[in-house]
Design a protein around this motif. Sequence first.
Motif, PDB file in Angstrom:
ATOM      1  N   UNK A   1      43.589  86.913 126.087  1.00  0.00           N
ATOM      2  CA  UNK A   1      43.878  86.071 124.918  1.00  0.00           C
ATOM      3  C   UNK A   1      43.428  86.849 123.687  1.00  0.00           C
ATOM      4  N   UNK A   2      44.281  87.746 123.278  1.00  0.00           N
ATOM      5  CA  UNK A   2      43.901  88.741 122.286  1.00  0.00           C
ATOM      6  C   UNK A   2      43.826  88.211 120.859  1.00  0.00           C
ATOM      7  N   UNK A   3      44.380  87.041 120.593  1.00  0.00           N
ATOM      8  CA  UNK A   3      44.321  86.520 119.232  1.00  0.00           C
ATOM      9  C   UNK A   3      42.946  85.938 118.880  1.00  0.00           C
ATOM     10  N   UNK A   4      42.092  85.743 119.874  1.00  0.00           N
ATOM     11  CA  UNK A   4      40.731  85.289 119.608  1.00  0.00           C
ATOM     12  C   UNK A   4      39.853  86.521 119.422  1.00  0.00           C
ATOM     13  N   UNK A   5      39.200  86.649 118.259  1.00  0.00           N
ATOM     14  CA  UNK A   5      38.358  87.829 118.024  1.00  0.00           C
ATOM     15  C   UNK A   5      37.258  87.963 119.079  1.00  0.00           C
ATOM     16  N   UNK A   6      36.975  89.193 119.467  1.00  0.00           N
ATOM     17  CA  UNK A   6      35.954  89.464 120.487  1.00  0.00           C
ATOM     18  C   UNK A   6      34.606  88.876 120.096  1.00  0.00           C
TER      19      UNK A   6
ATOM     20  N   UNK B   1      39.094  99.197 119.761  1.00  0.00           N
ATOM     21  CA  UNK B   1      39.476  99.252 118.342  1.00  0.00           C
ATOM     22  C   UNK B   1      38.789  98.162 117.531  1.00  0.00           C
ATOM     23  N   UNK B   2      38.760  96.979 118.082  1.00  0.00           N
ATOM     24  CA  UNK B   2      38.153  95.838 117.397  1.00  0.00           C
ATOM     25  C   UNK B   2      36.639  95.970 117.312  1.00  0.00           C
ATOM     26  N   UNK B   3      36.035  96.555 118.329  1.00  0.00           N
ATOM     27  CA  UNK B   3      34.582  96.616 118.421  1.00  0.00           C
ATOM     28  C   UNK B   3      33.979  97.824 117.690  1.00  0.00           C
ATOM     29  N   UNK B   4      34.794  98.732 117.199  1.00  0.00           N
ATOM     30  CA  UNK B   4      34.282  99.922 116.519  1.00  0.00           C
ATOM     31  C   UNK B   4      33.431  99.544 115.321  1.00  0.00           C
TER      32      UNK B   4
ATOM     33  N   UNK C   1      34.860  84.289 130.237  1.00  0.00           N
ATOM     34  CA  UNK C   1      34.784  85.043 128.978  1.00  0.00           C
ATOM     35  C   UNK C   1      35.612  86.330 129.051  1.00  0.00           C
ATOM     36  N   UNK C   2      35.499  87.045 130.143  1.00  0.00           N
ATOM     37  CA  UNK C   2      36.235  88.306 130.276  1.00  0.00           C
ATOM     38  C   UNK C   2      37.726  88.043 130.417  1.00  0.00           C
ATOM     39  N   UNK C   3      38.088  86.955 131.051  1.00  0.00           N
ATOM     40  CA  UNK C   3      39.501  86.566 131.089  1.00  0.00           C
ATOM     41  C   UNK C   3      40.017  86.394 129.660  1.00  0.00           C
ATOM     42  N   UNK C   4      39.224  85.709 128.842  1.00  0.00           N
ATOM     43  CA  UNK C   4      39.643  85.491 127.446  1.00  0.00           C
ATOM     44  C   UNK C   4      39.686  86.808 126.674  1.00  0.00           C
ATOM     45  N   UNK C   5      38.688  87.659 126.860  1.00  0.00           N
ATOM     46  CA  UNK C   5      38.685  88.963 126.174  1.00  0.00           C
ATOM     47  C   UNK C   5      39.902  89.794 126.561  1.00  0.00           C
ATOM     48  N   UNK C   6      40.265  89.754 127.819  1.00  0.00           N
ATOM     49  CA  UNK C   6      41.345  90.595 128.332  1.00  0.00           C
ATOM     50  C   UNK C   6      42.737  90.039 128.033  1.00  0.00           C
TER      51      UNK C   6
END
Length: 162
Positions: A117-122, A157-160, A110-115
């Motif tokens: 693969x930025x086109x997938x929303x968190x 930024x996305x999580x704000x 999951x953290x690999x994807x978060x870090x």
Amino acid sequence: MSNTISSKKKIPVPMRQRSAARIAAVQLNFQHLFVSADLQSSISDFLMHYASDIADDMQVKEIDNTYFQQLVLGCELHKQLIDDIISSSLGEGWKIERLSKADYTILQVAICELKHILHTPAKVVITEYSSIADAYNSDVSFVNAVLDKAARLLRSDEMVSL
């Protein structure tokens, strides 16, 4: 009766293929914790022998092979960074060694994807891996909390707005 059928939300096939790739990446990374085989060989064997079962379970023709390999190879390539992020996202007094192998593997992918693969929303990443944690009888609340903290670190930024 037609209202019941039309009111069911259908998940598009590419999304199910990515979900299948996530499950496959978790399974392969879990397996790789216990096997000393070359990662490329493990990927080939997994795709040959197990990927079709996951695709069948997800009701797709095949998993998203590119996404699967991106996750698996990303976990290997960025292992130390991912472990550091997991460690910094754990609560006070928790160490990475204390995690179950299943929880560790879910968080790792999951953290690999978060870090990376930025086109997938968190929010999608957190939801997907929380569902995988549930399927593995892991502590969903724990996995969700660690991923939320990691997402706030990696994608502030996305999580704000969440």
